[in-house]
Design a protein around this motif. Structure first.
Motif, PDB file in Angstrom:
ATOM      1  N   GLY A  61       0.831  -1.221   0.000  1.00  0.00           N
ATOM      2  CA  GLY A  61       0.000   0.000   0.000  1.00  0.00           C
ATOM      3  C   GLY A  61       0.854   1.255   0.000  1.00  0.00           C
ATOM      4  O   GLY A  61       0.573   2.225  -0.728  1.00  0.00           O
ATOM      5  N   CYS A  62       1.911   1.253   0.812  1.00  0.00           N
ATOM      6  CA  CYS A  62       2.810   2.404   0.854  1.00  0.00           C
ATOM      7  C   CYS A  62       3.543   2.568  -0.472  1.00  0.00           C
ATOM      8  O   CYS A  62       3.749   3.686  -0.960  1.00  0.00           O
ATOM      9  CB  CYS A  62       3.816   2.273   1.989  1.00  0.00           C
ATOM     10  N   THR A  63       3.943   1.446  -1.063  1.00  0.00           N
ATOM     11  CA  THR A  63       4.628   1.498  -2.360  1.00  0.00           C
ATOM     12  C   THR A  63       3.703   2.076  -3.420  1.00  0.00           C
ATOM     13  O   THR A  63       4.096   2.976  -4.196  1.00  0.00           O
ATOM     14  CB  THR A  63       5.092   0.082  -2.773  1.00  0.00           C
ATOM     15  N   LEU A  64       2.479   1.584  -3.448  1.00  0.00           N
ATOM     16  CA  LEU A  64       1.511   2.109  -4.418  1.00  0.00           C
ATOM     17  C   LEU A  64       1.166   3.559  -4.118  1.00  0.00           C
ATOM     18  O   LEU A  64       1.032   4.385  -5.044  1.00  0.00           O
ATOM     19  CB  LEU A  64       0.248   1.248  -4.418  1.00  0.00           C
ATOM     20  N   GLY A  65       1.037   3.892  -2.820  1.00  0.00           N
ATOM     21  CA  GLY A  65       0.749   5.289  -2.437  1.00  0.00           C
ATOM     22  C   GLY A  65       1.894   6.208  -2.832  1.00  0.00           C
ATOM     23  O   GLY A  65       1.678   7.326  -3.335  1.00  0.00           O
ATOM     24  N   ALA A  66       3.148   5.756  -2.605  1.00  0.00           N
ATOM     25  CA  ALA A  66       4.305   6.569  -2.969  1.00  0.00           C
ATOM     26  C   ALA A  66       4.378   6.728  -4.483  1.00  0.00           C
ATOM     27  O   ALA A  66       4.691   7.818  -5.001  1.00  0.00           O
ATOM     28  CB  ALA A  66       5.577   5.928  -2.438  1.00  0.00           C
ATOM     29  N   ALA A  67       4.075   5.646  -5.201  1.00  0.00           N
ATOM     30  CA  ALA A  67       4.076   5.735  -6.670  1.00  0.00           C
ATOM     31  C   ALA A  67       2.997   6.692  -7.139  1.00  0.00           C
ATOM     32  O   ALA A  67       3.222   7.525  -8.045  1.00  0.00           O
ATOM     33  CB  ALA A  67       3.888   4.351  -7.272  1.00  0.00           C
ATOM     34  N   ALA A  68       1.828   6.605  -6.542  1.00  0.00           N
ATOM     35  CA  ALA A  68       0.733   7.512  -6.914  1.00  0.00           C
ATOM     36  C   ALA A  68       1.092   8.953  -6.584  1.00  0.00           C
ATOM     37  O   ALA A  68       0.840   9.880  -7.374  1.00  0.00           O
ATOM     38  CB  ALA A  68      -0.552   7.101  -6.205  1.00  0.00           C
ATOM     39  N   LEU A  69       1.707   9.178  -5.429  1.00  0.00           N
ATOM     40  CA  LEU A  69       2.121  10.523  -5.027  1.00  0.00           C
ATOM     41  C   LEU A  69       3.192  11.051  -5.991  1.00  0.00           C
ATOM     42  O   LEU A  69       3.158  12.227  -6.406  1.00  0.00           O
ATOM     43  CB  LEU A  69       2.645  10.505  -3.587  1.00  0.00           C
ATOM     44  N   GLY A  70       4.131  10.180  -6.364  1.00  0.00           N
ATOM     45  CA  GLY A  70       5.165  10.583  -7.320  1.00  0.00           C
ATOM     46  C   GLY A  70       4.571  10.955  -8.659  1.00  0.00           C
ATOM     47  O   GLY A  70       4.977  11.941  -9.287  1.00  0.00           O
ATOM     48  N   LEU A  71       3.598  10.171  -9.131  1.00  0.00           N
ATOM     49  CA  LEU A  71       2.931  10.490 -10.387  1.00  0.00           C
ATOM     50  C   LEU A  71       2.167  11.804 -10.285  1.00  0.00           C
ATOM     51  O   LEU A  71       2.177  12.630 -11.205  1.00  0.00           O
ATOM     52  CB  LEU A  71       1.998   9.351 -10.788  1.00  0.00           C
ATOM     53  N   TRP A  72       1.546  11.987  -9.160  1.00  0.00           N
ATOM     54  CA  TRP A  72       0.762  13.225  -8.975  1.00  0.00           C
ATOM     55  C   TRP A  72       1.691  14.436  -8.972  1.00  0.00           C
ATOM     56  O   TRP A  72       1.413  15.454  -9.606  1.00  0.00           O
ATOM     57  CB  TRP A  72      -0.019  13.128  -7.671  1.00  0.00           C
ATOM     58  N   VAL A  73       2.837  14.309  -8.226  1.00  0.00           N
ATOM     59  CA  VAL A  73       3.792  15.407  -8.184  1.00  0.00           C
ATOM     60  C   VAL A  73       4.372  15.647  -9.584  1.00  0.00           C
ATOM     61  O   VAL A  73       4.506  16.795 -10.056  1.00  0.00           O
ATOM     62  CB  VAL A  73       4.901  15.102  -7.165  1.00  0.00           C
ATOM     63  N   ALA A  74       4.683  14.577 -10.303  1.00  0.00           N
ATOM     64  CA  ALA A  74       5.231  14.734 -11.652  1.00  0.00           C
ATOM     65  C   ALA A  74       4.192  15.363 -12.583  1.00  0.00           C
ATOM     66  O   ALA A  74       4.515  16.237 -13.390  1.00  0.00           O
ATOM     67  CB  ALA A  74       5.694  13.398 -12.185  1.00  0.00           C
ATOM     68  N   PHE A  75       3.001  14.915 -12.482  1.00  0.00           N
ATOM     69  CA  PHE A  75       1.947  15.449 -13.297  1.00  0.00           C
ATOM     70  C   PHE A  75       1.683  16.911 -12.987  1.00  0.00           C
ATOM     71  O   PHE A  75       1.461  17.724 -13.874  1.00  0.00           O
ATOM     72  CB  PHE A  75       0.683  14.601 -13.099  1.00  0.00           C
ATOM     73  N   ARG A  76       1.759  17.274 -11.744  1.00  0.00           N
ATOM     74  CA  ARG A  76       1.536  18.632 -11.260  1.00  0.00           C
ATOM     75  C   ARG A  76       2.690  19.551 -11.737  1.00  0.00           C
ATOM     76  O   ARG A  76       2.435  20.707 -12.115  1.00  0.00           O
ATOM     77  CB  ARG A  76       1.505  18.567  -9.769  1.00  0.00           C
ATOM     78  N   SER A  77       3.873  19.019 -11.687  1.00  0.00           N
ATOM     79  CA  SER A  77       5.006  19.855 -12.078  1.00  0.00           C
ATOM     80  C   SER A  77       5.076  20.032 -13.588  1.00  0.00           C
ATOM     81  O   SER A  77       5.639  20.985 -14.088  1.00  0.00           O
ATOM     82  CB  SER A  77       6.304  19.275 -11.535  1.00  0.00           C
ATOM     83  N   LEU A  78       4.506  19.160 -14.314  1.00  0.00           N
ATOM     84  CA  LEU A  78       4.519  19.278 -15.771  1.00  0.00           C
ATOM     85  C   LEU A  78       3.399  20.193 -16.270  1.00  0.00           C
ATOM     86  O   LEU A  78       3.311  20.456 -17.460  1.00  0.00           O
ATOM     87  CB  LEU A  78       4.380  17.914 -16.417  1.00  0.00           C
ATOM     88  N   GLY A  79       2.623  20.623 -15.354  1.00  0.00           N
ATOM     89  CA  GLY A  79       1.617  21.590 -15.710  1.00  0.00           C
ATOM     90  C   GLY A  79       0.224  21.031 -15.785  1.00  0.00           C
ATOM     91  O   GLY A  79      -0.707  21.732 -16.163  1.00  0.00           O
ATOM     92  N   GLY A  80       0.083  19.847 -15.452  1.00  0.00           N
ATOM     93  CA  GLY A  80      -1.261  19.326 -15.456  1.00  0.00           C
ATOM     94  C   GLY A  80      -1.977  19.713 -14.177  1.00  0.00           C
ATOM     95  O   GLY A  80      -1.387  19.942 -13.147  1.00  0.00           O
ATOM     96  N   GLY A  81      -3.161  19.885 -14.185  1.00  0.00           N
ATOM     97  CA  GLY A  81      -3.824  20.305 -12.965  1.00  0.00           C
ATOM     98  C   GLY A  81      -4.919  19.371 -12.558  1.00  0.00           C
ATOM     99  O   GLY A  81      -5.658  18.905 -13.358  1.00  0.00           O
ATOM    100  N   LEU A  82      -4.958  19.265 -11.373  1.00  0.00           N
ATOM    101  CA  LEU A  82      -6.061  18.505 -10.789  1.00  0.00           C
ATOM    102  C   LEU A  82      -6.714  19.320  -9.735  1.00  0.00           C
ATOM    103  O   LEU A  82      -6.301  20.047  -8.987  1.00  0.00           O
ATOM    104  CB  LEU A  82      -5.589  17.194 -10.167  1.00  0.00           C
TER     105      LEU A  82
END
Length: 128
Positions: free
Chosen positions: A107-128
């Motif tokens: 769960g932590c691995t998947l959560g960290a991966a999801a958080l990393g994707l979210w941060v990457a997506f956010r930094s690339l200019g995508g918005g949520l």
């Protein structure tokens, strides 16, 4: 013994003859010897009986101590059975905790991966 009205004869005297007296002395000596032998045997038997009684008392004491030891061993065995049962329960608990740990790890691995994707997506200019 002759009747009071009769006169004693040569063979019916109230006193023993010398030969009879010697035979009676021999019999008396033999009886005393037997008595001495019997007394010695009784004395040695009494000593042996005392030794047997002492050994019997020792065995009774050892038996009482053995009974206490057996009771203590039974108590220890009961405690060991409880301990083994507790270890069996602990083994089940450890298995559940291992599974829970695996779930948390994944769960932590998947959560960290999801958080990393979210941060990457956010930094690339995508918005949520």
């Amino acid at each position: 013994m002759p009747a009071p009205t009769e006169m004693p004869t040569k063979h019916s005297t109230p006193y023993p003859t010398w030969e009879q007296f010697q035979q009676m002395e021999k019999r008396q000596d033999a009886l005393e010897k037997r008595q001495d032998t019997t007394d010695r045997r009784l004395d040695s038997g009494a000593g042996e009986f005392a030794e047997i009684k002492k050994a019997q008392d020792t065995l009774r004491q050892q038996q009482a101590a053995h009974g206490q030891t057996v009771a203590e061993v039974r108590e220890i065995l009961a405690e060991l059975r409880e301990l083994v049962e507790s270890f069996g329960n602990l083994k089940g608990t450890i298995r559940v905790m291992r599974i829970a740990g695996d779930v948390i790890r994944w769960g932590c691995t998947l959560g960290a991966a999801a958080l990393g994707l979210w941060v990457a997506f956010r930094s690339l200019g995508g918005g949520l």
